[in-house]
Scaffold this motif. Sequence first.
Motif, mmCIF file in Angstrom:
data_model
loop_
_atom_site.group_PDB
_atom_site.id
_atom_site.type_symbol
_atom_site.label_atom_id
_atom_site.label_comp_id
_atom_site.label_asym_id
_atom_site.label_seq_id
_atom_site.Cartn_x
_atom_site.Cartn_y
_atom_site.Cartn_z
ATOM 1 N N ILE A 1 -9.467 -24.701 -7.273
ATOM 2 C CA ILE A 1 -8.929 -23.355 -7.500
ATOM 3 C C ILE A 1 -10.008 -22.402 -7.964
ATOM 4 N N MET B 1 4.491 -6.258 -2.084
ATOM 5 C CA MET B 1 3.371 -7.014 -2.651
ATOM 6 C C MET B 1 2.066 -6.238 -2.654
ATOM 7 N N GLY C 1 0.708 -8.484 6.946
ATOM 8 C CA GLY C 1 1.938 -9.265 6.983
ATOM 9 C C GLY C 1 2.849 -9.066 5.792
ATOM 10 N N GLU C 2 2.413 -8.276 4.805
ATOM 11 C CA GLU C 2 3.185 -8.170 3.580
ATOM 12 C C GLU C 2 3.836 -6.801 3.385
ATOM 13 N N PRO D 1 -0.200 -18.891 0.301
ATOM 14 C CA PRO D 1 -0.891 -17.892 1.112
ATOM 15 C C PRO D 1 -0.419 -16.493 0.768
ATOM 16 N N GLY D 2 -1.249 -15.501 0.997
ATOM 17 C CA GLY D 2 -0.841 -14.119 0.778
ATOM 18 C C GLY D 2 -0.814 -13.752 -0.690
ATOM 19 N N LEU D 3 -0.141 -12.655 -0.991
ATOM 20 C CA LEU D 3 -0.192 -12.068 -2.322
ATOM 21 C C LEU D 3 0.850 -12.625 -3.284
ATOM 22 N N ASP D 4 1.911 -13.188 -2.779
ATOM 23 C CA ASP D 4 2.999 -13.625 -3.635
ATOM 24 C C ASP D 4 2.525 -14.539 -4.767
ATOM 25 N N GLY E 1 -3.993 -22.807 -5.735
ATOM 26 C CA GLY E 1 -3.805 -21.584 -6.509
ATOM 27 C C GLY E 1 -3.325 -20.456 -5.620
ATOM 28 N N LEU E 2 -3.358 -19.259 -6.177
ATOM 29 C CA LEU E 2 -2.759 -18.092 -5.534
ATOM 30 C C LEU E 2 -3.725 -17.381 -4.604
ATOM 31 N N ARG E 3 -3.132 -16.506 -3.815
ATOM 32 C CA ARG E 3 -3.886 -15.543 -3.009
ATOM 33 C C ARG E 3 -4.869 -16.203 -2.031
ATOM 34 N N GLN E 4 -4.338 -17.122 -1.272
ATOM 35 C CA GLN E 4 -5.164 -17.820 -0.281
ATOM 36 C C GLN E 4 -4.992 -17.207 1.097
ATOM 37 N N ASP F 1 -9.014 -19.865 3.983
ATOM 38 C CA ASP F 1 -9.214 -20.627 2.740
ATOM 39 C C ASP F 1 -8.457 -21.948 2.824
ATOM 40 N N ALA G 1 6.892 -12.762 3.586
ATOM 41 C CA ALA G 1 5.774 -12.613 4.525
ATOM 42 C C ALA G 1 5.443 -13.901 5.266
ATOM 43 N N LEU H 1 2.279 -15.302 7.775
ATOM 44 C CA LEU H 1 1.259 -16.150 7.153
ATOM 45 C C LEU H 1 1.262 -17.606 7.605
#
Lengths: 310, 559, 130
Positions: free
Chosen positions: A95, B119, B134-135, C12-15, C39-42, C46, C67, C71
């Motif tokens: 991470i 988002m 996509g968001e 994936p993405g912003l969520d 983790g987040l925001r992949q 990635d 989304a 994605l």
Amino acid sequence: MKLVEQVLKGDKRAVAKLISMVEDDDPGATEALASVYPKTGKAHVVGFTGPPGVGKSSLINRLVREFRSRGKKVGVVAVDPTSPFTGGAVLGDRIRMADTGTDPGVFIRSMATRGHAGGLALATFDAVKVLDAFGMDIVFVETVGAGQSEVEVASRAHTTVVVQMPQSGDAVQVLKAGILEIGDVYVVNKTDLGGADVMATNLQFMMDEKEGWRAPVAKTSALEGKGIPELADAIERHHKHLRSGPLWERRESDRARKELLESMRRLLAETFSEKGAGEAFESNVKSIVARRIDPRTAAANLLHDLPRSG
Amino acid sequence: MFHPEELKAVEERLRAWEGTTLRDSLKKQPEWRGDFVTTSSGPIRRLYTPLDVGTKSYNERLGMPGEYPYTRGIHPTMYRGRLWTMRMFAGYGDAADTNRRFKYLIEHGETGLSVAFDMPTLYGYDTDAPEAKGEFGTCGVAVSSLRDMEILFDGIDVANVSTSMTINSPASILWAKYLAMAEEHGIPWTKLRGTIQNDILKEYQAQKEWIFPPEPSMRLVVDTFEFGSKHVPQWNTISISGYHIREAGATAGQELAFTLANGFEYVRWGLERGLKIDEFAPRLSFFFNAHNDLFEEIAKYRAARRIWAREMKETFGSRNPRSWLLRFHSQTAGVSLTAQQPEVNIVRTAIQALAAVLGGTQSLHTNSYDEAYQVPAEKAVRIALRTQQILAHESGVANTVDPLGGSYFVEALTDHMEEEAYQYFDRIEALGGVIPAIRKGFFQQEIANSAYRYQKEIEDKERTIVGVNEFVVDEPAAVEPLRVTTEAYQRQLGRLRRIRKDRDPKKHARAIEALRKACEGDENTMPRILDAVRAHATLGEICDAMRVVFGVWEEPLLY
Amino acid sequence: MPKKIRVLIAKPGLDGHDRGAKVVARALRDAGMEVIYTGLRQTPEDIVEAAIQEDVDAIGLSCLSGAHMALFPGVVKLLKKRGAGDIVVAGGGIIPDEDIPKLKKAGIQAVFGPGTPLTEIVQFFRNAAK
């Protein structure tokens, strides 16, 4: 061997598969490592140890970027503990290295200890060999940080980096026994928290010169990206120091010695085990319970009777 | 609240009952489970009696509504004076789509507006940023520009309706857009009523919609306190939230404690800036979850009021009673909605809304039954709004203040939640305070542990979720789909292109530069953000300037 | 010793709503698997790069912001492009029923919506490794 050929050609998927093979001790793993071994010996192996939460992963992330900017190819093997109850693990060091993961000159592999005591996995340094053969100039090994990680990594890496963070309280708390002897480079991370200067000064004060090298104490904030080039410099200086004299040979010799011993022990443990001893094992157990024989004598007898392998 | 003699008599009676009537009953029919627990896995006893309230003083512990310590409510007449605001969280697609939804809700009786952003907007990206791919508009409305804000409120009288905006990291920027929009309409800021969520601490702990690290983010928050107290006096510049902490898996006790701890932290930062407590504290507001366990939730709200009042008065020394008032908005628990048999969610929402009303909420959002699938369709959201209207006009629960006050059970539970909160306050302090605890991953770990335990209880069937692990039917759900259209997306992109083309580039560049300088220094950022907004800088452009100065946050890993 | 199953859990993405992803990661660990949580925001890049380097048997994707159609399929496509099409991909989150067949057609082998028992998810990943 095809997989090894692909590795040497630069195929990342092959590297990953070879590491898995070695990790799982698949048939062919020994042969694969044998083919790979002649191509190793170039990479600078740097081990990172220090308590959990001190910021090893974030620091390694920063160093990966720094060494990439210096034109080096970087590998990382990050080890996390396997749960003794479930046999599973969550490997989360990656991470912190998310933004370097897609760089073609970087390879990051997460590994679980799989029951091995100490801060590393049995296959850790075999994975390092694969990355070495793959062409990595420098390979970082990140230990779990608990237990005797320091000792294990120090005996297998070229450079051992000990990471600490400012302690609460003014005196340098009693550091784990042996830690002052084991490091080649010390780091006080999380300087953003304050108190780092005092700790660094105290550590520096305690450093003795060893084999012509006095371990430097670097101050970093992985969070803020501060002190990283200086730390990278220290690591490179140590590498040069090792390479410049007879030290490199000596370290390599030590490593080879330890690895040979370990491989012997492993082989022995596999052969000389409950399974290996066969029926004789159970009958000895009964005899021990009945007080007809003591455990030590029983073991010596079993060893004596072990069939020689051809 | 009870005389010792009376209590002694009750105790004797209780023991007798336990030894005879109860014992006989249990022999014939044992209780059907070994332990009865709340949604937070806290134990609930069979019976509560005056013994649970004991000799505690009514005046001290409860008092009168509208008076310290506000346990029974922050107004003397509560809903008899004015009903809670029916404020439905809404947003999807582009500003025009959401403007229509706002008008629909107003038409059907909502009394306050609440904006849900998509988002990219939440993270400070324009619709055309690569990170936004996509968001667009899927979980809220995209607002990249001042023009978007104008369209969002087109035809809505913002001078006479309060607007809540659920926005955190870029809250100051969206607020600036709202203020600039009002300015264009000739509405003085002194008339504007509303809230920006602006609660960055809980982002690190739970919702994870952060951009910058804690210290610069807190600075931005305090900038809004300062600016608001001077220029937009009726605006709540923060909504200190427990909702998201709860949704991420926390127990009710953790929700209560972590939210209030965050609240105290914001107060400290305001004081550190040199603000006078009574100048900004009255505009701190709160946002709690309304989850399943009816009585636990009611106790939580009551404990929250009492704790906040006490700490603000005794610990922080504020003198203005308006600083002691904990005003809160509630939302029914999104995480409790099931994808299975979704119509049944209507019942869940109704009971949760009941808890919020019995607990004295100032404002309420009720979830729609289809939200385990999507952003709510019109029919579904109308039912959710009607749920509040039934509570207000048909159920009778709004006819008296704090109807459950004096219930042995509810008072005992309120006291228990209060004690639990203080235990957490001690632990957080021992870790060095809220921000050090965030860095150590304390909140995140507590939340993840509670989440896992809750899920295991469901897996092991210790906890029944109707339709999910019990009373299951194999039926497809009848949910009317709601989609974001490509037309909306194209409209949004076109707007952004035009804005960037038509604005005065020199004015824009100067404004961004001035903003960047302000971020580097320590002047209040709001005026510079406003200038940038007036120069038609987009959300992404402003955030990018800030990202360069403030850096970006990386979270400590824990699971 | 039976071979360890390695799974990548990614957002994936912003969520940023990671309650589910973390609960699943823990459940897989408790079932004896090695879980790499990204983790987040992949981005899809990635995720695929990590999956290849970590030589995982399967990937679990989580998205609650709607989304997923934009994605999830991208991950499958990229895996195939990189010669790693044998890695199994599953998804979860807030996904309308109508999107499930579309996701399956795009190569997502299973979609785990709200309320899916963890045992079902664990079993899926066990089978995926075979």
